[in-house]
Scaffold this motif. Structure first.
Motif, mmCIF file in Angstrom:
data_model
loop_
_atom_site.group_PDB
_atom_site.id
_atom_site.type_symbol
_atom_site.label_atom_id
_atom_site.label_comp_id
_atom_site.label_asym_id
_atom_site.label_seq_id
_atom_site.Cartn_x
_atom_site.Cartn_y
_atom_site.Cartn_z
ATOM 1 N N ASN A 99 0.816 -1.222 0.000
ATOM 2 C CA ASN A 99 0.000 0.000 0.000
ATOM 3 C C ASN A 99 0.845 1.265 0.000
ATOM 4 O OD1 ASN A 99 -2.428 -1.334 -0.139
ATOM 5 N ND2 ASN A 99 -2.601 -1.530 2.081
ATOM 6 N N GLY A 100 1.983 1.242 -0.696
ATOM 7 C CA GLY A 100 2.813 2.428 -0.839
ATOM 8 C C GLY A 100 3.851 2.627 0.243
ATOM 9 N N VAL A 101 3.906 1.746 1.239
ATOM 10 C CA VAL A 101 4.908 1.873 2.293
ATOM 11 C C VAL A 101 6.266 1.361 1.806
ATOM 12 C CG1 VAL A 101 5.550 1.157 4.634
ATOM 13 C CG2 VAL A 101 3.178 1.709 4.096
ATOM 14 N N GLY A 102 6.260 0.299 0.990
ATOM 15 C CA GLY A 102 7.484 -0.244 0.419
ATOM 16 C C GLY A 102 7.744 0.368 -0.949
ATOM 17 N N ASN A 103 8.998 0.649 -1.251
ATOM 18 C CA ASN A 103 9.357 1.360 -2.481
ATOM 19 C C ASN A 103 10.493 0.656 -3.205
ATOM 20 O OD1 ASN A 103 7.753 3.891 -1.740
ATOM 21 N ND2 ASN A 103 9.119 3.655 0.006
ATOM 22 N N ASP A 104 10.522 0.807 -4.532
ATOM 23 C CA ASP A 104 11.568 0.232 -5.360
ATOM 24 C C ASP A 104 12.038 1.256 -6.372
ATOM 25 O OD1 ASP A 104 11.490 -2.823 -4.827
ATOM 26 O OD2 ASP A 104 9.391 -2.267 -5.083
ATOM 27 N N GLY A 105 13.305 1.185 -6.729
ATOM 28 C CA GLY A 105 13.872 1.979 -7.810
ATOM 29 C C GLY A 105 14.933 1.156 -8.502
ATOM 30 N N TRP A 120 19.078 -2.519 -8.389
ATOM 31 C CA TRP A 120 17.704 -2.421 -7.889
ATOM 32 C C TRP A 120 17.804 -2.082 -6.411
ATOM 33 C CZ3 TRP A 120 13.217 -4.079 -10.776
ATOM 34 C CH2 TRP A 120 12.016 -4.010 -10.060
ATOM 35 N N THR A 121 17.121 -1.027 -5.987
ATOM 36 C CA THR A 121 17.134 -0.610 -4.586
ATOM 37 C C THR A 121 15.720 -0.699 -4.043
ATOM 38 O OG1 THR A 121 18.924 0.916 -5.088
ATOM 39 C CG2 THR A 121 17.758 1.258 -3.017
ATOM 40 N N GLU A 122 15.619 -1.196 -2.845
ATOM 41 C CA GLU A 122 14.313 -1.289 -2.192
ATOM 42 C C GLU A 122 14.419 -0.679 -0.806
ATOM 43 O OE1 GLU A 122 11.487 -4.848 -0.713
ATOM 44 O OE2 GLU A 122 11.866 -4.645 -2.854
ATOM 45 N N TRP A 123 13.377 0.050 -0.425
ATOM 46 C CA TRP A 123 13.353 0.629 0.918
ATOM 47 C C TRP A 123 11.916 0.697 1.393
ATOM 48 C CZ3 TRP A 123 13.756 3.260 -3.564
ATOM 49 C CH2 TRP A 123 12.920 4.354 -3.768
ATOM 50 N N ARG A 124 11.783 0.773 2.691
ATOM 51 C CA ARG A 124 10.474 0.860 3.330
ATOM 52 C C ARG A 124 10.477 2.096 4.202
ATOM 53 N NH1 ARG A 124 5.896 -2.268 5.287
ATOM 54 N NH2 ARG A 124 6.188 -3.971 3.860
ATOM 55 N N ASP A 125 9.366 2.800 4.172
ATOM 56 C CA ASP A 125 9.220 4.001 4.985
ATOM 57 C C ASP A 125 8.977 3.612 6.445
ATOM 58 O OD1 ASP A 125 9.488 5.523 2.669
ATOM 59 O OD2 ASP A 125 7.357 5.400 2.247
ATOM 60 N N PHE A 126 8.983 4.597 7.301
ATOM 61 C CA PHE A 126 8.765 4.389 8.736
ATOM 62 C C PHE A 126 7.347 3.906 8.976
ATOM 63 C CE2 PHE A 126 12.272 7.354 8.458
ATOM 64 C CZ PHE A 126 13.175 6.751 9.305
ATOM 65 N N PRO A 127 7.059 3.167 10.038
ATOM 66 C CA PRO A 127 7.857 2.976 11.243
ATOM 67 C C PRO A 127 8.856 1.820 11.139
ATOM 68 C CG PRO A 127 5.729 1.966 11.579
ATOM 69 C CD PRO A 127 5.711 2.599 10.214
ATOM 70 N N ASN A 128 8.726 0.913 10.194
ATOM 71 C CA ASN A 128 9.664 -0.215 10.070
ATOM 72 C C ASN A 128 10.592 0.015 8.892
ATOM 73 O OD1 ASN A 128 8.644 -1.645 12.245
ATOM 74 N ND2 ASN A 128 7.050 -2.595 11.019
ATOM 75 N N ALA A 129 11.394 1.054 8.961
ATOM 76 C CA ALA A 129 12.254 1.431 7.840
ATOM 77 C C ALA A 129 13.375 0.416 7.622
ATOM 78 C CB ALA A 129 12.852 2.808 8.090
ATOM 79 N N PHE A 130 13.684 0.183 6.364
ATOM 80 C CA PHE A 130 14.849 -0.610 5.981
ATOM 81 C C PHE A 130 15.183 -0.267 4.542
ATOM 82 C CE2 PHE A 130 13.691 -3.864 2.914
ATOM 83 C CZ PHE A 130 12.317 -3.847 2.968
ATOM 84 N N PHE A 131 16.350 -0.687 4.103
ATOM 85 C CA PHE A 131 16.719 -0.543 2.705
ATOM 86 C C PHE A 131 17.614 -1.707 2.310
ATOM 87 C CE2 PHE A 131 21.064 0.731 3.500
ATOM 88 C CZ PHE A 131 20.981 1.328 4.742
ATOM 89 N N PRO A 172 11.813 -8.637 6.367
ATOM 90 C CA PRO A 172 13.232 -8.420 6.070
ATOM 91 C C PRO A 172 14.095 -8.577 7.310
ATOM 92 C CG PRO A 172 11.872 -6.687 5.128
ATOM 93 C CD PRO A 172 10.979 -7.518 6.000
ATOM 94 N N ARG A 173 15.305 -9.107 7.138
ATOM 95 C CA ARG A 173 16.190 -9.392 8.256
ATOM 96 C C ARG A 173 16.589 -8.149 9.047
ATOM 97 N NH1 ARG A 173 15.912 -13.943 6.621
ATOM 98 N NH2 ARG A 173 17.099 -15.538 5.695
ATOM 99 N N ASP A 174 16.637 -6.984 8.407
ATOM 100 C CA ASP A 174 17.080 -5.807 9.143
ATOM 101 C C ASP A 174 15.938 -4.978 9.716
ATOM 102 O OD1 ASP A 174 17.033 -5.814 6.363
ATOM 103 O OD2 ASP A 174 18.462 -4.221 6.128
ATOM 104 N N VAL A 175 14.735 -5.526 9.811
ATOM 105 C CA VAL A 175 13.634 -4.816 10.454
ATOM 106 C C VAL A 175 13.799 -4.969 11.967
ATOM 107 C CG1 VAL A 175 11.143 -4.806 10.862
ATOM 108 C CG2 VAL A 175 12.011 -5.060 8.552
ATOM 109 N N PRO A 176 13.891 -3.851 12.710
ATOM 110 C CA PRO A 176 14.030 -3.962 14.166
ATOM 111 C C PRO A 176 12.869 -4.748 14.769
ATOM 112 C CG PRO A 176 14.360 -1.693 13.436
ATOM 113 C CD PRO A 176 13.873 -2.480 12.246
ATOM 114 N N GLY A 177 13.177 -5.609 15.736
ATOM 115 C CA GLY A 177 12.141 -6.374 16.408
ATOM 116 C C GLY A 177 11.708 -7.614 15.654
ATOM 117 N N ARG A 178 12.440 -7.987 14.615
ATOM 118 C CA ARG A 178 12.068 -9.175 13.843
ATOM 119 C C ARG A 178 12.152 -10.393 14.737
ATOM 120 N NH1 ARG A 178 13.337 -11.762 8.342
ATOM 121 N NH2 ARG A 178 13.594 -13.919 8.929
ATOM 122 N N ASP A 179 11.159 -11.239 14.653
ATOM 123 C CA ASP A 179 11.148 -12.503 15.363
ATOM 124 C C ASP A 179 11.477 -13.572 14.336
ATOM 125 O OD1 ASP A 179 10.617 -14.884 16.625
ATOM 126 O OD2 ASP A 179 8.666 -14.267 17.404
#
Length: 189
Positions: A99-105, A120-131, A172-179
């Motif tokens: 829904n627009g929170v995850g982005n690609d370029g 290819w770059t991918e990133w996610r906006d806050f609150p669970n930001a990663f790239f 994603p592995r670098d999302v804080p709080g990943r279980d």
């Protein structure tokens, strides 16, 4: 000194000259990004470009693209140049998922008319930001695409945290709080 050419030798020479005279240069096929592509992603942050995921996308002539393998992943694209492969044709893409929170370029180039590669770059906006920075290889799997699937509506305040570059859509592995025992989790509203 007198030269003697046999009838057989003369016939071979004539056939060779006729073949060379009638041969036309091969027509190079123009590059076009339109079609269905299989994407293989490799992690650019690892020494050996560790494999990440495989997805499909369909690139449409109207300047849009979508994924038949990852619901709701879509975007826009353009191509600079249509000269035969090997001469630097470039395709640029932007897109969103979740829904627009995850982005690609991406900026990719043709290697052949049926293969592209690039960054290819991918990133996610806050609150669970990663790239994630990746290298991607695209192999054309079909010249046309199936109709774009209609995305199922997602709950208003909750969303499944999934990533098209993570195998199976895991968090994603670098999302804080990943279980690490959970493949999918939901965000809090």
């Amino acid at each position: 000194m007198r030269m003697h050419i046999s009838t057989r030798g003369l016939a071979c020479l004539a056939a060779t000259l006729l073949a060379l005279a009638s041969a036309q240069p091969a027509q190079a096929q123009a590059n076009t990004a339109v079609g269905r592509w299989r994407l293989s992603f490799f992690n650019d942050n690892t020494p050996g470009l560790a494999p990440m995921a495989i997805q499909d996308i369909c690139i449409l002539a109207n300047g849009t693209w979508y994924s038949p393998s990852f619901m709701g992943w879509r975007g826009r694209w353009f191509q600079k140049g249509t000269v035969p492969a090997g001469n630097g044709d470039r395709v640029r893409m932007l897109g969103n998922y979740a829904n627009g929170v995850g982005n690609d370029g991406a900026e990719i180039e043709f290697v052949t008319v049926n293969m592209m590669t690039g960054a290819w770059t991918e990133w996610r906006d806050f609150p669970n930001a990663f790239f994630v920075w990746t290298r991607v290889t695209l192999i054309r799997s079909a010249p046309t695409c199936p109709p774009m699937p209609q995305a199922a509506p997602q709950p208003n305040a909750r969303e499944v945290v999934r990533n098209p570059l993570d195998p199976g859509g895991a968090v994603p592995r670098d999302v804080p709080g990943r279980d690490d025992n959970v493949q999918l989790r939901t965000e809090q509203p």
